[in-house]
Design an enzyme around this catalytic site. Structure first.
Site, short mmCIF file in Angstrom:
data_model
loop_
_atom_site.label_atom_id
_atom_site.label_comp_id
_atom_site.label_asym_id
_atom_site.label_seq_id
_atom_site.Cartn_x
_atom_site.Cartn_y
_atom_site.Cartn_z
N GLY A 1 0.74 -1.04 0.07
CA GLY A 1 -0.01 -0.03 -0.10
C GLY A 1 0.68 1.29 0.00
N GLY B 1 -0.39 4.84 -0.83
CA GLY B 1 -1.53 5.44 -0.12
C GLY B 1 -1.07 6.84 0.48
CD GLN B 2 -3.61 10.52 5.00
OE1 GLN B 2 -4.49 9.64 5.04
NE2 GLN B 2 -3.57 11.74 5.29
CG LEU B 3 1.07 5.38 6.83
CD1 LEU B 3 1.72 6.35 7.89
CD2 LEU B 3 0.37 4.23 7.78
CG ASP C 1 -0.54 0.82 -4.19
OD1 ASP C 1 -0.37 1.52 -3.29
OD2 ASP C 1 -1.30 0.68 -5.19
CB ILE C 2 -3.34 -2.99 -5.84
CG1 ILE C 2 -3.78 -4.02 -7.00
CG2 ILE C 2 -3.98 -1.77 -5.88
CD1 ILE C 2 -4.97 -4.80 -6.39
CE1 TYR D 1 -10.07 2.48 9.81
CE2 TYR D 1 -9.10 1.14 8.07
CZ TYR D 1 -9.20 2.23 9.16
OH TYR D 1 -7.95 2.65 9.26
CE LYS E 1 -6.66 -0.89 9.58
NZ LYS E 1 -5.50 -1.50 9.00
C1 VAH Z 1 -10.30 6.86 8.41
N1 VAH Z 1 -8.41 8.02 8.28
O1 VAH Z 1 -10.94 7.84 8.47
C2 VAH Z 1 -8.91 6.75 8.54
C3 VAH Z 1 -8.61 6.28 10.12
C4 VAH Z 1 -9.19 7.32 12.16
C5 VAH Z 1 -9.47 7.41 10.99
O2 VAH Z 1 -8.66 5.17 10.17
O3 VAH Z 1 -11.03 5.67 8.07
#
Ligand code: VAH
Length: 311
Positions: free
Chosen positions: A6, A9-11, A32-33, A139, A143
């Protein structure tokens, strides 16, 4: 050698840059894909779909990878549009990484968690390291499950996997992808374009946030700490800033006096309301010396000085 998934991405964009700077371009393999991400990096780039475990194994073998930073994931808002695919991608890719780390005795693994693991019954102010966690987004569920798997692979197989529950990350170098906190990035672009900003969260929605340089510092400090100091093997709470859309707007208006905002909450309001206002990061400070460098004012100044937008 470090493999980053990844990386586009942003990070990923900034962590790849920071790792190449710290260890040299030849020590980093970005993946990255999206093959277009290759143009951002001076280090080796490989196309990698993180669901393709055989290709990941092949890259580890051919490049002599000893560490993986597994950043590829689908974020909170985007994830709600495709729940089962989000679960598959976020979970199966992490298990691919943990299994390969075990089987190939990799030195270390980094995997980002998020404040999205918390939910409506979590204490909202100064959310503690250990508490009720009832995430409402796919998400966040992925996590939370991922944190449990990281701790399992550490305890049962001795995999040295480390993790941080990132707050909303704010940066100007690479666009965020489908997060609920992305308003805090988009607002700077609107200010510099001289546009009124339509904010998708209400003005008093407090969220834990962090400027990207602090997120990079936290990640590298955690990864370079001696293993015996890492007592949390699920994922560390890490805090830096807490602000509302109104407060970040006001910090910008000090520099851009004619900047205007309107508040038009959408489906992301419900997600933001389920997340904490602020984070207690005592363990990160005690175990590996965490302290943030930026406050809201210094972040705003730094972004407005460095962000270039096409008018
Ligand atoms: C999101 N920027 O909004 C990410 C993050 C804490 C938020 O996981 O999904």
């Amino acid at each position: 050698k470090i493999l980053i998934t990844g990386a586009g991405g942003q990070l990923g964009t900034e962590l790849t840059e920071a790792l190449a700077e710290r260890f040299g371009n030849e020590a980093v393999v970005a993946s990255d894909i999206n093959e277009k991400a290759a143009s951002r990096f001076n280090c080796t780039f490989e196309v990698l779909d993180v669901l393709d475990k055989d290709r990941m194994a092949h890259l580890i073998d051919t490049h002599g990878i000893t560490q993986i930073y597994h950043l590829a994931a689908i974020l909170s808002a985007a994830g709600e549009k495709n729940p089962l695919f989000t679960w598959d991608l976020n979970m199966k890719s992490l298990l691919n990484v943990l299994e390969l780390a075990k089987d190939k005795a990799l030195n270390k693994v980094y995997w980002p968690s998020s404040i999205a693991v918390f939910g409506p019954n979590t204490p909202m102010k100064n959310t503690p390291q250990h508490c009720v966690m009832d995430p409402t987004t796919v998400y966040g569920i992925s996590k939370l499950a991922g944190e449990r798997w990281c701790e399992y692979y550490n305890k049962v197989y001795g995999v040295d996997v480390r993790s941080i529950r990132y707050p909303g990350l704010i940066s100007y170098k690479a666009a965020p992808g489908g997060g609920t906190t992305d308003y805090a990035v988009e607002i700077y672009h609107a200010a510099l374009k001289g546009e009124e900003f339509s904010c998708f969260l209400s003005k008093d929605t407090y969220l834990p946030m962090m400027y990207m340089p602090d997120a990079i510092k936290a990640t590298l400090d955690l990864m370079e700490a001696p293993a015996e100091k890492i007592k949390v093997r699920s994922s560390y709470n890490v805090g830096a800033l807490t602000f509302s859309p109104e407060e970040i707007f006001e910090s910008i208006q000090k520099e851009v006096p004619d900047f205007r905002i309107s508040y038009d909450p959408d489906f992301r309001q419900k997600i933001a309301d389920s997340w904490p206002d602020s984070i207690d990061d005592t363990e990160a400070r005690l175990h590996w010396g965490w302290t943030p460098d930026f406050d809201l004012e210094s972040m705003t100044k730094d972004i407005l000085e460095n962000l270039v937008v096409e008018k």
